[in-house]
Design a protein around this motif. Structure first.
Motif, mmCIF file in Angstrom:
data_model
loop_
_atom_site.group_PDB
_atom_site.id
_atom_site.type_symbol
_atom_site.label_atom_id
_atom_site.label_comp_id
_atom_site.label_asym_id
_atom_site.label_seq_id
_atom_site.Cartn_x
_atom_site.Cartn_y
_atom_site.Cartn_z
ATOM 1 N N ASP A 34 0.906 -1.244 -0.020
ATOM 2 C CA ASP A 34 0.181 -0.084 -0.077
ATOM 3 C C ASP A 34 0.850 1.176 0.042
ATOM 4 N N ASP A 35 1.918 1.188 0.809
ATOM 5 C CA ASP A 35 2.826 2.466 0.796
ATOM 6 C C ASP A 35 3.524 2.747 -0.464
ATOM 7 N N GLY A 40 5.215 5.606 -3.817
ATOM 8 C CA GLY A 40 6.283 5.210 -4.533
ATOM 9 C C GLY A 40 7.386 4.669 -3.755
ATOM 10 N N TYR A 41 8.344 3.811 -4.329
ATOM 11 C CA TYR A 41 9.284 3.012 -3.310
ATOM 12 C C TYR A 41 10.213 4.027 -2.621
ATOM 13 N N HIS A 42 10.659 5.325 -3.450
ATOM 14 C CA HIS A 42 11.585 6.129 -3.009
ATOM 15 C C HIS A 42 10.776 6.900 -1.637
ATOM 16 N N GLY A 121 5.181 -3.655 -10.029
ATOM 17 C CA GLY A 121 6.024 -4.139 -10.984
ATOM 18 C C GLY A 121 6.222 -3.421 -12.228
ATOM 19 N N ALA A 122 5.354 -2.405 -12.485
ATOM 20 C CA ALA A 122 5.290 -1.713 -13.782
ATOM 21 C C ALA A 122 6.264 -0.628 -13.394
ATOM 22 N N SER A 123 6.417 0.041 -12.266
ATOM 23 C CA SER A 123 6.974 1.442 -11.788
ATOM 24 C C SER A 123 8.368 1.272 -11.098
ATOM 25 N N GLU A 124 8.521 0.140 -10.552
ATOM 26 C CA GLU A 124 9.530 0.325 -9.630
ATOM 27 C C GLU A 124 10.822 -0.615 -9.846
#
Length: 213
Positions: A34-35, A40-42, A121-124
């Protein structure tokens, strides 16, 4: 501690690759998913994940050594489930046309029913450490090769009419992976209807025209 993806069995065992049960995911990984989707990961931190999971930061570290391990766990679930569902769908077909159609349906369904994991999966991919990126990229390539093999066989048999089979395969995959960007559960069309449409669209790219049912 990566969470295990659910086993997806084929028609011989009576469990459909079209069925999407709730994933059994531990609270830390669920909070991380969710986070990552929201920030975003960063933009996420172990503290923000701990807060979302209603745990202490040391409690989160007890289960996962780093934020990178959480990201890897997300993609491991994704790839394990795709490698269960897509071959199971393929194995129900008897011709390249049938197999390709079913595989696209499986890909599309996954990217809608597992929308959050698919978005990550698509963005990170850019957020992985090099060794992790290479491993996940290799798995993605292997999945793409399953589609490419069916397209190549269909071309060899004269069932598909395309002079760019590799480009067609990439276009079909990209069509499916873009679904999480716009699909919403409260939309006008169900995942099953969209997946059937996408399978028909994919065949159209390959010169096979299927009447809309």
């Amino acid at each position: 501690m990566p969470a295990a993806a659910p086993l997806v069995e084929d028609k011989r065992t009576g469990r459909s690759w079209r069925a999407f049960e709730s994933l059994s995911i531990d609270p830390v990984l669920r909070a991380a998913i969710d986070d990552f989707v929201e920030k975003g990961y960063h933009g996420s931190t172990m503290r923000s994940i701990a807060t979302r999971a209603r745990m202490s930061v040391p409690g989160v570290y007890h289960h996962y050594r780093s934020k990178q391990h959480l990201l890897v766990a997300c993609l491991d679930i994704t790839m394990a489930e795709l490698f269960a569902r897509v071959p199971a769908a393929r194995d129900e077909g008897t011709t390249p046309v049938e197999r390709l159609s079913l595989m696209v349906e499986a890909l599309a369904l996954f990217h809608m029913h597992r929308r959050k994991l698919a978005l990550i999966g698509a963005s990170e991919m850019r957020s992985f450490e090099p060794a992790n990126r290479r491993r996940i990229s290799a798995l993605r390539n292997d999945l793409q090769h399953l589609l490419d093999a069916e397209i190549a066989e269909g071309v060899d048999q004269g069932l598909f009419a395309t002079d760019s089979p590799r480009h067609a395969g990439r276009a079909i995959s990209t069509m499916c992976t873009s679904l999480p960007q716009w699909f919403r559960d409260n939309g006008q069309s169900s995942p099953e209807r969209i997946a059937a449409d996408y399978a028909r669209f994919a065949l159209g790219m390959l010169g096979v025209h299927v009447q809309n049912s």
